[in-house]
Design a protein around this motif. Sequence first.
Motif, PDB file in Angstrom:
ATOM      1  N   GLY A 173       0.800  -1.221   0.000  1.00 56.64           N
ATOM      2  CA  GLY A 173       0.000   0.000   0.000  1.00 56.64           C
ATOM      3  C   GLY A 173       0.830   1.267   0.000  1.00 56.64           C
ATOM      4  N   ILE A 174       1.869   1.304   0.827  1.00 57.30           N
ATOM      5  CA  ILE A 174       2.705   2.506   0.881  1.00 57.30           C
ATOM      6  C   ILE A 174       3.503   2.657  -0.408  1.00 57.30           C
ATOM      7  CG2 ILE A 174       4.626   3.633   2.076  1.00 57.30           C
ATOM      8  CD1 ILE A 174       3.625   2.359   4.664  1.00 57.30           C
ATOM      9  N   ALA A 175       4.036   1.540  -0.944  1.00 56.16           N
ATOM     10  CA  ALA A 175       4.767   1.596  -2.215  1.00 56.16           C
ATOM     11  C   ALA A 175       3.843   2.083  -3.339  1.00 56.16           C
ATOM     12  CB  ALA A 175       5.338   0.220  -2.549  1.00 56.16           C
ATOM     13  N   PHE A 176       2.596   1.620  -3.324  1.00 57.23           N
ATOM     14  CA  PHE A 176       1.617   2.045  -4.324  1.00 57.23           C
ATOM     15  C   PHE A 176       1.335   3.539  -4.204  1.00 57.23           C
ATOM     16  CE2 PHE A 176      -2.953   2.629  -5.433  1.00 57.23           C
ATOM     17  CZ  PHE A 176      -2.856   2.377  -6.795  1.00 57.23           C
ATOM     18  N   LYS A 189       7.328  -0.101 -19.670  1.00 54.69           N
ATOM     19  CA  LYS A 189       6.631  -1.362 -19.428  1.00 54.69           C
ATOM     20  C   LYS A 189       6.888  -1.879 -18.017  1.00 54.69           C
ATOM     21  CE  LYS A 189       6.594  -2.933 -24.257  1.00 54.69           C
ATOM     22  NZ  LYS A 189       7.104  -3.937 -25.207  1.00 54.69           N
ATOM     23  N   PHE A 190       8.137  -1.742 -17.575  1.00 54.59           N
ATOM     24  CA  PHE A 190       8.482  -2.193 -16.220  1.00 54.59           C
ATOM     25  C   PHE A 190       7.710  -1.401 -15.169  1.00 54.59           C
ATOM     26  CE2 PHE A 190      10.958  -1.699 -12.328  1.00 54.59           C
ATOM     27  CZ  PHE A 190      11.160  -3.027 -11.967  1.00 54.59           C
ATOM     28  N   VAL A 191       7.677  -0.081 -15.327  1.00 54.27           N
ATOM     29  CA  VAL A 191       6.993   0.782 -14.354  1.00 54.27           C
ATOM     30  C   VAL A 191       5.498   0.467 -14.322  1.00 54.27           C
ATOM     31  CG1 VAL A 191       6.324   3.163 -13.839  1.00 54.27           C
ATOM     32  CG2 VAL A 191       8.685   2.643 -14.461  1.00 54.27           C
ATOM     33  N   LEU A 192       4.890   0.328 -15.490  1.00 55.69           N
ATOM     34  CA  LEU A 192       3.456   0.038 -15.541  1.00 55.69           C
ATOM     35  C   LEU A 192       3.144  -1.356 -14.990  1.00 55.69           C
ATOM     36  CD1 LEU A 192       2.478   1.567 -19.005  1.00 55.69           C
ATOM     37  CD2 LEU A 192       2.120   2.522 -16.721  1.00 55.69           C
ATOM     38  N   TYR A 236       4.974  -2.930 -12.664  1.00 53.81           N
ATOM     39  CA  TYR A 236       5.174  -2.790 -11.215  1.00 53.81           C
ATOM     40  C   TYR A 236       3.956  -2.123 -10.578  1.00 53.81           C
ATOM     41  CZ  TYR A 236       7.300  -0.830  -6.929  1.00 53.81           C
ATOM     42  OH  TYR A 236       7.575  -0.459  -5.637  1.00 53.81           O
ATOM     43  N   PHE A 237       3.457  -1.074 -11.223  1.00 52.33           N
ATOM     44  CA  PHE A 237       2.283  -0.360 -10.723  1.00 52.33           C
ATOM     45  C   PHE A 237       1.066  -1.290 -10.672  1.00 52.33           C
ATOM     46  CE2 PHE A 237      -1.523   2.266 -11.361  1.00 52.33           C
ATOM     47  CZ  PHE A 237      -1.365   3.210 -10.356  1.00 52.33           C
ATOM     48  N   THR A 238       0.913  -2.116 -11.708  1.00 58.29           N
ATOM     49  CA  THR A 238      -0.223  -3.044 -11.774  1.00 58.29           C
ATOM     50  C   THR A 238      -0.168  -4.078 -10.656  1.00 58.29           C
ATOM     51  OG1 THR A 238      -0.346  -2.787 -14.183  1.00 58.29           O
ATOM     52  CG2 THR A 238      -1.427  -4.725 -13.222  1.00 58.29           C
ATOM     53  N   THR A 285      -2.829  -4.284  -3.414  1.00 60.60           N
ATOM     54  CA  THR A 285      -3.504  -3.283  -2.575  1.00 60.60           C
ATOM     55  C   THR A 285      -5.015  -3.431  -2.644  1.00 60.60           C
ATOM     56  OG1 THR A 285      -1.687  -1.711  -2.915  1.00 60.60           O
ATOM     57  CG2 THR A 285      -3.773  -0.806  -2.142  1.00 60.60           C
ATOM     58  N   LYS A 286      -5.520  -3.664  -3.837  1.00 63.89           N
ATOM     59  CA  LYS A 286      -6.967  -3.825  -4.020  1.00 63.89           C
ATOM     60  C   LYS A 286      -7.483  -5.030  -3.239  1.00 63.89           C
ATOM     61  CE  LYS A 286     -10.769  -2.641  -6.321  1.00 63.89           C
ATOM     62  NZ  LYS A 286     -11.405  -1.304  -6.215  1.00 63.89           N
ATOM     63  N   TYR A 287      -6.743  -6.119  -3.286  1.00 65.33           N
ATOM     64  CA  TYR A 287      -7.148  -7.333  -2.568  1.00 65.33           C
ATOM     65  C   TYR A 287      -7.216  -7.071  -1.068  1.00 65.33           C
ATOM     66  CZ  TYR A 287      -6.656 -11.804  -0.181  1.00 65.33           C
ATOM     67  OH  TYR A 287      -6.817 -12.859   0.687  1.00 65.33           O
ATOM     68  N   TYR A 288      -6.167  -6.454  -0.523  1.00 66.51           N
ATOM     69  CA  TYR A 288      -6.131  -6.229   0.921  1.00 66.51           C
ATOM     70  C   TYR A 288      -7.085  -5.112   1.347  1.00 66.51           C
ATOM     71  CZ  TYR A 288      -2.506  -9.571   2.012  1.00 66.51           C
ATOM     72  OH  TYR A 288      -1.824 -10.749   2.214  1.00 66.51           O
ATOM     73  N   ASN A 289      -7.368  -4.179   0.457  1.00 65.97           N
ATOM     74  CA  ASN A 289      -8.360  -3.162   0.791  1.00 65.97           C
ATOM     75  C   ASN A 289      -9.696  -3.816   1.125  1.00 65.97           C
ATOM     76  OD1 ASN A 289      -6.674  -1.000   0.507  1.00 65.97           O
ATOM     77  ND2 ASN A 289      -7.455  -0.339  -1.474  1.00 65.97           N
TER      78      ASN A 289
END
Length: 374
Positions: free
Chosen positions: A58-61, A90-93, A95-97, A103-107
């Motif tokens: 979450g914090i990294a996101f 591509k790597f950044v996107l 990683y973001f995904t 994060t979505k799962y744990y939210n």
Amino acid sequence: MKFHKLNLAALPDNLYNNQTHVKKWLELVTSSEDGFAPNSLNQVQPVERDVEIERLAGIAFYMLGNVLPFALPPLLISTLFSETGAFILKFVLGYFTILYTVTKYYNGKFIKKYNRPSDLSPIDTKDNQYLHTERNNQKYLSVQFVWPDTLQRPAFENQPMIFCAIPHGVAPMGITAYPFWSKLFNDKLCHWTCAPVILKIPILQKYMKGIGYIPAKASNISDTLTKKEENVGIILDGIAGMFQSHDEMAYVKKRKGIVKIALRCGVPLVPVYGFGHTSLWKVVVDPFGFLEALSLKLDVSLTPFFGRWFWFLGPPVRVPICICMGDPIKCPKVENPTQEEIDKYHGLLVKGYEQVFEQHKKAYGWGDKVLKFV
């Protein structure tokens, strides 16, 4: 002098809600006549595995989300000229995904665990401040609050205050215990300030505004204190403080604007020192001061930093955070304060920082450190 301490991380989850009366929290407070024992405020507490994983992602996101709107345009342009640019994008996107998915799962998991609504309320800012992410911050960083008896209820139950916190560090994680600022000392909602540009970032602005953030502008701060009669919180050293995070240095000598506002509004200033904030991340500072100058010019941080396991733009090291408050500085209401009056109360604020640091540094295990003002 008598001091009070509340262990936020150890607060039972069933008491972490807007419906709980402050008396329930105050029943868990520990008090001491002369301050707290050496090394008693720097203990890292055990954290549940799901909380730790949620905060790691979450914090990294969140950190990447702050950077991405500014990084995407040059990355897209770079793809037109080199394959390396395309690979980095591509790597950044990717990683973001990954961060988004975790994060979505744990939210969803923590919304159920803490019995929270799935979205922010458009009308209840106080309730919005009980976000599960901020609750997990308190656990991940073993957050504690310490304050003097002069701030204890009912001293300021009927008066708004300005909490002036330092140091900023990469991110002042201790202030994200939003509900406590809005309930412990009075029942007035506390609005923290941020750079106006932050409130223009898509998606992020919704959550920042939803939990009460306001732009760090004199007019917004004054209206909140006088028209709404609500509290204000400000990280006084701001962006400049990020570049002082290699040591305990307070960039506050020139920060007098908030004192002028306090005098015009006739509200007290509360010096707040966040022990541990400078140890959460490793900041890379260029020796020429170029990034600092550019960051101050644009009012946004442009310095790279590393977190736990040397994770670039990653979550912080699990350092205990202890937020210590000093005696409130009562400011008289002066419609047009003179520079002499501003300097006088600014001097009292600086003195307040020094006193709160010296009072609690041994209890935090920093007996050999000295707070320097720049």
